[in-house]
Design an enzyme around this catalytic site. Structure first.
Site, PDB file in Angstrom:
ATOM      1  N   ALA A   1       0.840  -1.201   0.000  1.00  0.00           N
ATOM      2  CA  ALA A   1       0.000   0.000   0.000  1.00  0.00           C
ATOM      3  C   ALA A   1       0.868   1.241   0.000  1.00  0.00           C
ATOM      4  CB  ALA A   1      -0.894   0.025   1.247  1.00  0.00           C
TER       5      ALA A   1
ATOM      6  N   TYR B   1      -5.788   8.797   2.511  1.00  0.00           N
ATOM      7  CA  TYR B   1      -5.322   7.449   2.842  1.00  0.00           C
ATOM      8  C   TYR B   1      -6.457   6.632   3.468  1.00  0.00           C
ATOM      9  CZ  TYR B   1      -3.087   3.806   5.643  1.00  0.00           C
ATOM     10  OH  TYR B   1      -2.770   2.610   6.241  1.00  0.00           O
TER      11      TYR B   1
ATOM     12  N   ARG C   1      -0.972  18.213  13.098  1.00  0.00           N
ATOM     13  CA  ARG C   1      -0.876  17.859  11.679  1.00  0.00           C
ATOM     14  C   ARG C   1      -2.263  17.802  11.053  1.00  0.00           C
ATOM     15  NH1 ARG C   1       2.632  12.638  10.671  1.00  0.00           N
ATOM     16  NH2 ARG C   1       0.892  11.753  11.815  1.00  0.00           N
TER      17      ARG C   1
HETATM   18  P1  NAD Z   1       5.362  -0.266   4.542  1.00  0.00           P
HETATM   19  O1  NAD Z   1       5.410   0.957   3.702  1.00  0.00           O
HETATM   20  O2  NAD Z   1       6.549  -0.642   5.354  1.00  0.00           O
HETATM   21  O3  NAD Z   1       4.974  -1.512   3.628  1.00  0.00           O
HETATM   22  C1  NAD Z   1       4.253  -1.401   2.435  1.00  0.00           C
HETATM   23  C2  NAD Z   1       4.969  -2.233   1.403  1.00  0.00           C
HETATM   24  O4  NAD Z   1       4.216  -2.171   0.193  1.00  0.00           O
HETATM   25  C3  NAD Z   1       6.385  -1.732   1.076  1.00  0.00           C
HETATM   26  O5  NAD Z   1       7.297  -2.790   1.136  1.00  0.00           O
HETATM   27  C4  NAD Z   1       6.257  -1.168  -0.349  1.00  0.00           C
HETATM   28  O6  NAD Z   1       7.464  -1.288  -1.078  1.00  0.00           O
HETATM   29  C5  NAD Z   1       5.120  -2.008  -0.890  1.00  0.00           C
HETATM   30  N1  NAD Z   1       4.406  -1.365  -1.992  1.00  0.00           N
HETATM   31  C6  NAD Z   1       3.926  -0.087  -2.018  1.00  0.00           C
HETATM   32  N2  NAD Z   1       3.346   0.175  -3.193  1.00  0.00           N
HETATM   33  C7  NAD Z   1       3.433  -0.975  -3.924  1.00  0.00           C
HETATM   34  C8  NAD Z   1       3.027  -1.354  -5.227  1.00  0.00           C
HETATM   35  N3  NAD Z   1       2.387  -0.480  -6.050  1.00  0.00           N
HETATM   36  N4  NAD Z   1       3.296  -2.600  -5.662  1.00  0.00           N
HETATM   37  C9  NAD Z   1       3.951  -3.489  -4.868  1.00  0.00           C
HETATM   38  N5  NAD Z   1       4.375  -3.185  -3.625  1.00  0.00           N
HETATM   39  C10 NAD Z   1       4.116  -1.950  -3.158  1.00  0.00           C
HETATM   40  O7  NAD Z   1       4.058  -0.128   5.470  1.00  0.00           O
HETATM   41  P2  NAD Z   1       3.588  -0.976   6.738  1.00  0.00           P
HETATM   42  O8  NAD Z   1       3.571  -0.057   7.896  1.00  0.00           O
HETATM   43  O9  NAD Z   1       4.321  -2.264   6.810  1.00  0.00           O
HETATM   44  O10 NAD Z   1       2.071  -1.237   6.334  1.00  0.00           O
HETATM   45  C11 NAD Z   1       1.630  -2.483   5.798  1.00  0.00           C
HETATM   46  C12 NAD Z   1       0.129  -2.400   5.624  1.00  0.00           C
HETATM   47  O11 NAD Z   1      -0.507  -2.177   6.880  1.00  0.00           O
HETATM   48  C13 NAD Z   1      -0.329  -1.279   4.710  1.00  0.00           C
HETATM   49  O12 NAD Z   1      -1.411  -1.756   3.930  1.00  0.00           O
HETATM   50  C14 NAD Z   1      -0.802  -0.201   5.663  1.00  0.00           C
HETATM   51  O13 NAD Z   1      -1.776   0.607   5.074  1.00  0.00           O
HETATM   52  C15 NAD Z   1      -1.362  -1.048   6.783  1.00  0.00           C
HETATM   53  N6  NAD Z   1      -1.397  -0.371   8.079  1.00  0.00           N
HETATM   54  C16 NAD Z   1      -0.247  -0.022   8.719  1.00  0.00           C
HETATM   55  C17 NAD Z   1      -0.325   0.595   9.972  1.00  0.00           C
HETATM   56  C18 NAD Z   1       0.913   0.992  10.738  1.00  0.00           C
HETATM   57  O14 NAD Z   1       0.760   1.509  11.846  1.00  0.00           O
HETATM   58  N7  NAD Z   1       2.120   0.756  10.245  1.00  0.00           N
HETATM   59  C19 NAD Z   1      -1.555   0.862  10.548  1.00  0.00           C
HETATM   60  C20 NAD Z   1      -2.714   0.498   9.856  1.00  0.00           C
HETATM   61  C21 NAD Z   1      -2.623  -0.146   8.634  1.00  0.00           C
END
Ligand code: NAD
Length: 301
Positions: free
Chosen positions: A75, A141, A265
């Protein structure tokens, strides 16, 4: 051997999930374009495919792998970026999800597990969020994640693709970068390691439900195993303010931590706390890490 695809498996949460699936003996395929993910986080035993989830190549790949379970984490997860570039946010989070769902139409998939977010609720008047409450996102988002959720439930209704949607609170832990959603602990620990003082946006009394990454991994794995379809919030049920986070960091490091206040923010939610009762009852999930444990693990790595 059971096959799993982890999209976003080079990222913060996805790489921890992939590690754990491999430990459980699954054949793990990672699809990630490395836009924010890192090669060094990829488990050696996983098959890695550097592919954009929006591409035809991604669809063909999924069809050829024939996974039992897809964990869809890839994402655009940066709230600020979504405000500055809503097109890309929508394209990855909605278009990318639809592209993967299209590939799922021809599979006999056991489960499509989607990483969503408590940001879909926006600034709710309720102090503790549950699954049935109305969604009203404050950022592009949150909106794109909500739209992706709706596509997933409709694909289930139309084409019987079984799904679990997991709406996370603020996830933290090792490998998190300051960029993504909920990165405040990563921002703070990064500044501490550089000896810089911390900046607290607003009054610091805004609260979040911080969940340690291993607990998010166990929620995903429970969702992947269970036949039940549904949407769950994934949190501890405990609100923690930004100023409390600093106190926990002080206790863990044994040092006093200086900080300054900055501006609120735009698009930020004031309070967010999630009730884990439903996911506990249906999937048997419960968080195992309190913040003292999670923060000391994060600082140790
Ligand atoms: P992150 O950015 O570390 O991981 C996202 C991964 O998706 C990355 O490795 C990126 O390279 C890959 N990616 C992005 N666009 C892409 C594309 N077009 N094609 C292929 N790969 C792609 O983020 P995270 O914190 O590990 O989040 C993982 C998921 O959890 C996401 O869907 C995020 O929305 C969700 N999320 C995270 C949190 C948080 O607190 N970190 C909270 C709620 C939801």
């Amino acid at each position: 051997m059971e096959k799993a695809i982890v999209t976003g498996g080079a990222g913060f949460i996805g790489s921890h999930l992939a590690d754990n699936l491999i430990k459980e003996g699954l054949d793990v395929h990672i699809i990630d374009d490395l836009s924010s993910g890192k090669v060094k986080h990829l488990p050696a035993a996983a098959s890695f495919h550097q592919v954009d989830i929006r591409s035809q190549e991604a669809r063909e790949l999924i069809t050829s792998i024939k996974p039992d379970v897809i964990y869809h984490l890839a994402a655009q997860a940066d709230v600020n970026r979504s405000l500055n570039d809503p097109h890309t946010d929508m394209s990855v989070n909605v278009g990318g999800t639809i592209n993967i769902l299209e590939a799922c139409r021809n599979l006999s998939l056991k489960k499509f597990v989607f990483s969503s977010t408590s940001a879909v609720y926006g600034n709710s008047s309720e102090s503790v969020l549950t699954e049935g409450m109305p969604a009203s996102p404050l950022s592009f988002y949150g909106l794109s994640k909500l739209a992706a959720e709706r596509y997933i439930t409709l694909y289930h209704d139309l084409f019987s693709i079984p799904y679990t949607i997991l709406r996370y609170g603020n996830v933290y832990g090792p490998r998190q970068t300051a960029k993504g959603e909920g990165g405040v602990i990563a921002v703070f620990t990064d500044k501490l390691s550089k000896g810089e003082s911390l900046k607290v946006n607003g009054d610091g009394l805004q609260t979040r439900d911080y969940v340690y990454v291993q607990d998010i991994v166990s929620a995903n794995m429970a969702a992947g195993r269970a036949p039940d379809v549904g949407t769950f919030v994934v949190g501890t049920g405990i609100p923690t303010s930004l100023l409390d986070v600093i106190k926990i960091l002080e206790t863990t490091t044994g040092e006093s931590i200086p900080y300054v206040h900055g501006q609120d923010r735009p698009g930020d939610i004031k309070h967010s706390c999630l009730d884990p009762a439903l996911i506990n009852r249906i999937l048997g999930w419960t968080p195992r890490y309190n913040m003292d444990m999670g923060i000391s693990e994060t600082l140790r790595r």
